[in-house]
Design a protein around this motif. Structure first.
Motif, PDB file in Angstrom:
ATOM      1  N   LEU A 122       0.838  -1.200   0.000  1.00 21.50           N
ATOM      2  CA  LEU A 122       0.000   0.000   0.000  1.00 21.50           C
ATOM      3  C   LEU A 122       0.872   1.248   0.000  1.00 21.50           C
ATOM      4  O   LEU A 122       0.565   2.234  -0.688  1.00 21.50           O
ATOM      5  CB  LEU A 122      -0.917  -0.008   1.220  1.00 21.50           C
ATOM      6  CG  LEU A 122      -1.831   1.210   1.400  1.00 21.50           C
ATOM      7  CD1 LEU A 122      -2.762   1.385   0.211  1.00 21.50           C
ATOM      8  CD2 LEU A 122      -2.635   1.085   2.694  1.00 21.50           C
ATOM      9  N   GLY A 125       2.045   1.447  -3.497  1.00 21.33           N
ATOM     10  CA  GLY A 125       0.920   1.743  -4.383  1.00 21.33           C
ATOM     11  C   GLY A 125       0.523   3.202  -4.325  1.00 21.33           C
ATOM     12  O   GLY A 125       0.262   3.835  -5.363  1.00 21.33           O
ATOM     13  N   LEU A 126       0.492   3.766  -3.118  1.00 15.37           N
ATOM     14  CA  LEU A 126       0.164   5.180  -2.971  1.00 15.37           C
ATOM     15  C   LEU A 126       1.274   6.069  -3.518  1.00 15.37           C
ATOM     16  O   LEU A 126       1.014   7.145  -4.055  1.00 15.37           O
ATOM     17  CB  LEU A 126      -0.094   5.500  -1.498  1.00 15.37           C
ATOM     18  CG  LEU A 126      -1.404   4.958  -0.922  1.00 15.37           C
ATOM     19  CD1 LEU A 126      -1.420   5.077   0.596  1.00 15.37           C
ATOM     20  CD2 LEU A 126      -2.605   5.664  -1.526  1.00 15.37           C
ATOM     21  N   THR A 235      -7.015   3.484 -11.226  1.00  9.50           N
ATOM     22  CA  THR A 235      -6.299   4.415 -10.353  1.00  9.50           C
ATOM     23  C   THR A 235      -7.207   5.559  -9.916  1.00  9.50           C
ATOM     24  O   THR A 235      -7.026   6.135  -8.843  1.00  9.50           O
ATOM     25  CB  THR A 235      -5.082   5.010 -11.097  1.00  9.50           C
ATOM     26  OG1 THR A 235      -4.361   3.952 -11.707  1.00  9.50           O
ATOM     27  CG2 THR A 235      -4.172   5.772 -10.155  1.00  9.50           C
ATOM     28  N   LEU A 238      -9.038   5.165  -6.242  1.00  7.63           N
ATOM     29  CA  LEU A 238      -8.297   4.824  -5.034  1.00  7.63           C
ATOM     30  C   LEU A 238      -8.686   5.683  -3.841  1.00  7.63           C
ATOM     31  O   LEU A 238      -8.333   5.380  -2.716  1.00  7.63           O
ATOM     32  CB  LEU A 238      -6.791   4.968  -5.288  1.00  7.63           C
ATOM     33  CG  LEU A 238      -6.233   4.201  -6.497  1.00  7.63           C
ATOM     34  CD1 LEU A 238      -4.714   4.307  -6.518  1.00  7.63           C
ATOM     35  CD2 LEU A 238      -6.683   2.756  -6.494  1.00  7.63           C
ATOM     36  N   GLN A 242      -8.452   5.655   0.641  1.00 12.48           N
ATOM     37  CA  GLN A 242      -7.585   6.596   1.336  1.00 12.48           C
ATOM     38  C   GLN A 242      -8.315   7.275   2.480  1.00 12.48           C
ATOM     39  O   GLN A 242      -7.682   7.752   3.430  1.00 12.48           O
ATOM     40  CB  GLN A 242      -7.022   7.607   0.338  1.00 12.48           C
ATOM     41  CG  GLN A 242      -6.079   6.942  -0.658  1.00 12.48           C
ATOM     42  CD  GLN A 242      -5.367   7.932  -1.545  1.00 12.48           C
ATOM     43  OE1 GLN A 242      -5.245   9.100  -1.202  1.00 12.48           O
ATOM     44  NE2 GLN A 242      -4.896   7.472  -2.691  1.00 12.48           N
ATOM     45  N   SER A 386      -2.770   0.856  -9.550  1.00 12.99           N
ATOM     46  CA  SER A 386      -4.013   0.087  -9.600  1.00 12.99           C
ATOM     47  C   SER A 386      -3.774  -1.363  -9.199  1.00 12.99           C
ATOM     48  O   SER A 386      -4.562  -1.957  -8.452  1.00 12.99           O
ATOM     49  CB  SER A 386      -4.610   0.143 -11.009  1.00 12.99           C
ATOM     50  OG  SER A 386      -5.077   1.432 -11.317  1.00 12.99           O
ATOM     51  N   HIS A 389      -3.290  -1.743  -5.413  1.00 12.25           N
ATOM     52  CA  HIS A 389      -4.536  -1.476  -4.686  1.00 12.25           C
ATOM     53  C   HIS A 389      -5.572  -2.565  -4.929  1.00 12.25           C
ATOM     54  O   HIS A 389      -6.304  -2.956  -4.003  1.00 12.25           O
ATOM     55  CB  HIS A 389      -5.095  -0.112  -5.085  1.00 12.25           C
ATOM     56  CG  HIS A 389      -4.464   1.021  -4.359  1.00 12.25           C
ATOM     57  ND1 HIS A 389      -3.247   1.550  -4.716  1.00 12.25           N
ATOM     58  CD2 HIS A 389      -4.860   1.733  -3.261  1.00 12.25           C
ATOM     59  CE1 HIS A 389      -2.921   2.530  -3.891  1.00 12.25           C
ATOM     60  NE2 HIS A 389      -3.883   2.660  -3.002  1.00 12.25           N
ATOM     61  N   TYR A 393      -7.531  -4.668  -2.223  1.00 14.24           N
ATOM     62  CA  TYR A 393      -8.989  -4.687  -2.139  1.00 14.24           C
ATOM     63  C   TYR A 393      -9.528  -6.115  -2.094  1.00 14.24           C
ATOM     64  O   TYR A 393     -10.467  -6.421  -1.354  1.00 14.24           O
ATOM     65  CB  TYR A 393      -9.593  -3.951  -3.334  1.00 14.24           C
ATOM     66  CG  TYR A 393      -9.325  -2.470  -3.348  1.00 14.24           C
ATOM     67  CD1 TYR A 393      -8.877  -1.806  -2.221  1.00 14.24           C
ATOM     68  CD2 TYR A 393      -9.507  -1.726  -4.507  1.00 14.24           C
ATOM     69  CE1 TYR A 393      -8.620  -0.443  -2.231  1.00 14.24           C
ATOM     70  CE2 TYR A 393      -9.265  -0.357  -4.533  1.00 14.24           C
ATOM     71  CZ  TYR A 393      -8.810   0.269  -3.403  1.00 14.24           C
ATOM     72  OH  TYR A 393      -8.573   1.614  -3.425  1.00 14.24           O
TER      73      TYR A 393
END
Length: 470
Positions: A122, A125-126, A235, A238, A242, A386, A389, A393
């Motif tokens: 994560l 990814g962020l 993307t 997301l 957050q 993406s 994440h 998910y």
């Protein structure tokens, strides 16, 4: 799962988990908590503000080039997958309103290995997502300067993006409330611009203020590109997750978290689909594709002349700024949560007493973000974000199924997922399936990051036993 004190590492050297206080640049580690300063408006602003940037102002040209007018369907698919995940995420968030979001939920539901992989993934990814938003800002900033009569070239895209990244990192260090106030104002102005622009665009597309201009061929590229484009543009969705990463700073989380997470997905999905409809109707998908990252500026000019171009430029600048600001905030909270559990060295969770922010985590977020921003690889940045994440998910939905099955004593959410267990099962399947439609390069980079995070677990965090939810 064994429930012991957080941060106890039985492999090698035990991380220092005792509170540490220094009076000037004071920091607190294990026992420090972030203040709850973010309300419902702030939560919605983080969700909508993060999602609205890329989806409306950067992706239309890229998505139209890949799927034609059917790119609207790609955004609708992305919104559906996001909603299937947002519902379980909202339940988990009200049961565990802690900083870290998806990492915290998965680590408590599936254990330390899954938590380490997701928490560190994560983080990356962020980082990829934030770099993507900053590059998008650079493109809009260059176009804005050109429109203002300042002769600049595309070589300034990356320097401008880097300047914004540094500025937002510093802003977030000086206080979450400052960043949240900026986010609220930016999103309010952005939504005002979009509602006026899209309202006129819909009337134009339907022929109410002009001739009907609906596209003659909805799927010129075929049906498969609709799914590959959905994977690319995911993307854009997301932001709802957050919101969960700042759950530890939300006021009345049992009420505000579900509304902020689910509401932001619904609002933004409608805006995305409407935008693609307006853009392809007014401009044609071939011309839209040729314009690339700033195609919406050309659409604005086509609909409303120079005033329309100016409005879209302003909106694009606001949207990419909003996305970048919210993502930097969320990245730091992910690092903070993982470090607070001692899956990273605990010094990364230190809180600055002057500003009440995790300044070390913000530094660990800002550095990699700037490095990736310098690459300027828009599509790769978007897809890797993406990928990571979507994997989170899918595991988040699995975590909900496990927690509902086991029903630990501490699990008492204020919100329950409607349609359980079908919704989390569909959310997990859809998330994992969408990964399969990404480019090979993005899949390889994403898998490499996950393998590296698993390696970190066996090297450093294997002996950590996570505490229960307190």
């Amino acid at each position: 799962m064994a429930i012991e004190e957080a941060g106890q590492n039985t492999q090698g050297e035990t991380p220092d988990v005792e509170p540490t206080v220094e009076t000037d640049e004071a920091t607190i580690t294990e026992d420090a908590e972030l203040e709850r300063t973010i309300g419902l408006t702030g939560g919605l602003a983080i969700g909508i503000g993060t999602m609205i940037g890329a989806g409306i102002f950067v992706f239309p040209g890229l998505a139209a080039g890949a799927a034609g007018p059917a790119a609207a369907g790609s955004f609708a698919i992305g919104g559906l997958v996001a909603l299937l995940v947002a519902l379980p995420a909202a339940e988990l968030a009200t049961a565990m309103p802690k900083s870290g979001g998806g990492y915290y939920f998965i680590s408590r539901g599936l254990g330390t290995l899954a938590g380490t992989v997701v928490g560190l993934s994560l983080w990356f990814g962020l980082v990829f997502a934030t770099a993507f938003y900053l590059v998008g800002f650079g493109y809009y900033a260059v176009d804005a300067l050109t429109l203002a009569g300042v002769a600049v070239g595309r070589e300034l895209v990356i320097p401008l993006a880097l300047v914004l990244g540094v500025g937002f990192t510093v802003l977030n260090v000086t206080g979450t409330e400052n960043a949240a106030k900026l986010q609220n104002g930016v999103v309010a102005l952005l939504l005002s611009i979009l509602f006026v622009f899209l309202g006129f665009g819909v009337l134009d597309a339907l022929g109410i203020v002009g001739e009907p201009t609906a596209p003659t061929t909805l799927v010129p590229r075929g049906y498969f590109p609709i799914l590959t484009t959905a994977a690319l543009v995911f993307t854009s969705y997301l932001g709802f997750a957050q919101v969960a990463t700042v759950a530890g700073e939300m006021k009345r989380p049992g009420r505000t978290l579900p509304v902020a997470m689910i509401g932001s997905v619904l609002v933004v999905t409608v805006l995305y689909v409407t935008t693609i409809f307006v853009a392809t109707s007014a401009f044609g998908w071939e011309r839209l594709a040729a314009e690339g990252e700033t195609a919406m500026v050309a659409v604005g000019r086509d609909l409303l002349g120079q005033a329309g171009a100016l409005a879209i430029l302003l909106g694009g600048l606001l949207a990419t700024m909003s996305s970048a600001n919210a993502s930097i905030l969320s990245t730091s909270r992910s690092i903070y949560a993982v470090s607070k559990d001692a899956l990273l060295p605990t010094w990364a969770s230190r809180i600055n007493l002057r500003y009440g922010t995790p300044h070390v985590a913000l530094g660990l977020a800002g550095g990699p973000i700037l490095a990736l921003t310098a690459t300027g690889r828009v599509q790769v940045l978007a897809e890797v974000a993406s990928f990571l994440h979507l994997m989170m998910y899918g595991l988040l939905c699995v975590a909900l199924l496990v927690l509902r099955r086991d029903e630990p004593e501490w699990y008492d959410p204020d919100f329950r997922t409607p349609g359980y267990p079908a919704v989390p099962i569909l959310g997990a399947v859809a998330s994992f399936a969408l990964v399969g439609f990404m480019t090979r390069l993005s899949q390889v980079i994403g898998l490499a990051i996950m393998v590296a995070t698993a390696g970190w677990y066996y090297y450093y965090a294997r002996g950590v036993r996570l505490r229960g939810v307190l």
